[in-house]
Scaffold this active site. Structure first.
Site, short mmCIF file in Angstrom:
data_model
loop_
_atom_site.label_atom_id
_atom_site.label_comp_id
_atom_site.label_asym_id
_atom_site.label_seq_id
_atom_site.Cartn_x
_atom_site.Cartn_y
_atom_site.Cartn_z
N ALA A 172 0.81 -1.23 0.00
CA ALA A 172 0.00 0.00 0.00
C ALA A 172 0.84 1.28 0.00
O ALA A 172 0.31 2.36 0.22
CB ALA A 172 -0.93 -0.02 1.21
N ASN A 202 2.17 -3.96 7.97
CA ASN A 202 2.76 -4.32 6.68
C ASN A 202 3.53 -3.15 6.07
O ASN A 202 4.63 -3.32 5.56
CB ASN A 202 1.67 -4.79 5.71
CG ASN A 202 1.11 -6.14 6.12
OD1 ASN A 202 1.85 -7.09 6.34
ND2 ASN A 202 -0.20 -6.22 6.25
N HIS A 209 -0.47 7.61 3.19
CA HIS A 209 0.88 7.29 3.68
C HIS A 209 1.86 8.23 2.98
O HIS A 209 1.96 8.23 1.75
CB HIS A 209 1.27 5.85 3.35
CG HIS A 209 0.39 4.82 3.95
ND1 HIS A 209 0.25 4.66 5.31
CD2 HIS A 209 -0.41 3.89 3.38
CE1 HIS A 209 -0.58 3.67 5.56
NE2 HIS A 209 -1.01 3.19 4.41
N1 LIG Z 1 2.03 -5.73 2.09
C1 LIG Z 1 0.95 -4.94 2.19
O1 LIG Z 1 1.01 -3.71 2.05
C2 LIG Z 1 -0.38 -5.58 2.45
C3 LIG Z 1 -1.57 -4.92 2.12
C4 LIG Z 1 -2.78 -5.56 2.36
C5 LIG Z 1 -2.79 -6.82 2.96
N2 LIG Z 1 -1.62 -7.40 3.31
C6 LIG Z 1 -1.57 -8.71 3.98
O2 LIG Z 1 -1.75 -9.74 3.02
C7 LIG Z 1 -2.47 -10.82 3.61
C8 LIG Z 1 -3.71 -11.14 2.75
O3 LIG Z 1 -4.51 -9.99 2.66
P1 LIG Z 1 -6.03 -10.10 2.11
O4 LIG Z 1 -6.56 -8.70 2.11
O5 LIG Z 1 -6.08 -10.92 0.87
O6 LIG Z 1 -6.69 -10.90 3.33
P2 LIG Z 1 -8.07 -11.71 3.36
O7 LIG Z 1 -8.49 -11.75 4.79
O8 LIG Z 1 -9.02 -11.18 2.35
O9 LIG Z 1 -7.65 -13.20 2.90
C9 LIG Z 1 -6.77 -14.01 3.60
C10 LIG Z 1 -7.11 -15.46 3.29
O10 LIG Z 1 -6.06 -16.30 3.80
C11 LIG Z 1 -6.61 -17.38 4.53
N3 LIG Z 1 -5.63 -17.75 5.57
C12 LIG Z 1 -5.25 -17.01 6.63
N4 LIG Z 1 -4.28 -17.64 7.34
C13 LIG Z 1 -4.06 -18.82 6.69
C14 LIG Z 1 -3.17 -19.91 6.92
N5 LIG Z 1 -2.33 -19.93 7.97
N6 LIG Z 1 -3.20 -20.95 6.05
C15 LIG Z 1 -4.06 -20.93 4.99
N7 LIG Z 1 -4.92 -19.94 4.72
C16 LIG Z 1 -4.92 -18.88 5.56
C17 LIG Z 1 -7.94 -16.86 5.08
O11 LIG Z 1 -8.85 -17.93 5.31
C18 LIG Z 1 -8.41 -15.93 3.94
O12 LIG Z 1 -9.18 -16.63 2.97
C19 LIG Z 1 -2.82 -10.39 5.05
O13 LIG Z 1 -1.87 -10.91 5.96
C20 LIG Z 1 -2.69 -8.87 5.00
O14 LIG Z 1 -2.31 -8.31 6.25
C21 LIG Z 1 -0.43 -6.82 3.05
#
Ligand SMILES: NC(=O)c1ccc[n+]([C@@H]2O[C@H](COP(=O)([O-])OP(=O)(O)OC[C@H]3O[C@@H](n4cnc5c(N)ncnc54)[C@H](O)[C@@H]3O)[C@@H](O)[C@H]2O)c1
Length: 271
Positions: free
Chosen positions: A124, A192, A222
């Site tokens: 982000a 993140n 940000h």
């Molecule tokens: N790098 C960044 O700037 C940034 C930005 C947004 C989100 N993220 C991170 O990316 C990840 C995914 O984001 P999202 O918005 O797609 O989330 P989301 O909640 O929409 O989807 C996550 C999916 O992963 C599954 N899951 C969670 N833990 C699991 C595990 N240990 N094993 C298998 N499946 C698992 C959940 O059931 C869900 O379907 C999150 O950790 C979020 O914090 C990072």
């Protein structure tokens, strides 16, 4: 063609699969996994051509070149070391997991031993290309200023511990200023962004984070200021929420798709 496995069929996982399905990313999604089977089903129904196979991570490693983690910090510690030992490259979205320095060093060492790459998309924020270039010489300071509507900060440990009445903030208010290592504990929703910035630049202890509540905002902002031997730059992003997940910035799935496009493209543009 690059064979990908995806852990996590949520907002980012579905966006990546759709991008492959539509031909935006020149790769094949060989396998997917989610701890909630209904999320896998939802993903499958949103695809037209692609038919990825549901596989446990340990089995997936035999069939893929690159594992994409878009699940949770727990998935990073549980699955990524084994993927690297099985000689898969990895792309990690839950970068906040690296606020744990031991895990960061462990994954770095295993990747090196196995000659694998660990890709961390910008997520982000914008400006990481500049910080990477600047870090070749000395960087004097990195400051991240995150400005959110007060509701976007509700429930954060810092707000709860200091008994801050978030609904009564009527003007733009600086709530916190400190190191990224403190910020990730007190404002986990920023983890993140702070982690990716710290890893790209001067680390969690030296990266300065400011958190501002602004009732006039509808977007999460940000701003990054970097000073170093190169001079100084400022970057600013005003994030709109993801169309399918209001808690997440739209730029995050786009950055995941862009990173995969970069990996599969002969032209590597930018730092
Ligand atoms: N790098 C960044 O700037 C940034 C930005 C947004 C989100 N993220 C991170 O990316 C990840 C995914 O984001 P999202 O918005 O797609 O989330 P989301 O909640 O929409 O989807 C996550 C999916 O992963 C599954 N899951 C969670 N833990 C699991 C595990 N240990 N094993 C298998 N499946 C698992 C959940 O059931 C869900 O379907 C999150 O950790 C979020 O914090 C990072």
């Amino acid at each position: 063609m690059l064979n990908i496995g995806i852990i996590g069929c949520g907002t980012i996982g579905v966006s990546i699969c759709k991008a492959v399905d539509e031909g935006t990313i020149d790769a094949h999604v060989r396998a997917i996994y989610d701890r909630h089977k209904e999320h896998v089903k939802n993903m499958e129904t949103s695809l037209e051509h692609l038919q990825p196979e549901l596989m446990e991570p340990a089995k997936m490693f035999e069939h893929i070149d690159l594992l994409v983690e878009c699940a949770s910090q727990q998935a990073v510690s549980e699955i990524i070391p084994a993927a690297l030992r099985a000689k898969c490259d990895v792309m990690i979205m839950s970068v906040g997991a690296f606020a744990d320095h031991e895990l960061y060093n462990e994954i770095r060492d295993i990747a090196k031993e196995n000659d694998c790459k660990v890709y961390l998309p910008s997520g982000a924020i914008v400006g990481l290309d500049g910080i990477r270039s600047a870090s070749v010489e000395e960087i004097y300071s990195v400051t991240l200023t995150t400005e959110k509507p007060p509701s976007g900060l509700a429930g954060a440990p810092y707000i709860v511990q200091n008994d801050i009445d978030i609904d009564n903030i009527k003007n733009k208010t600086l709530l916190f200023e400190g190191s990224a290592s403190e910020a990730v504990k007190l404002f986990p929703a920023n983890v993140n962004v702070a982690a990716t910035l710290s890893i790209a630049g001067i680390g969690f202890e030296k990266t300065n984070v400011r958190i501002i509540a602004n009732p006039e905002l509808t977007r999460n902002i940000h701003e990054i200021n970097v000073k170093g031997a190169f001079g100084e730059f400022n970057s600013k992003v005003e994030n709109v929420p993801s169309p399918t997940n209001p808690r997440s910035s739209f730029l995050a799935p786009l950055s995941a798709i862009a990173t995969l496009k970069k990996i599969t493209d002969p032209f590597q543009v930018g730092t």
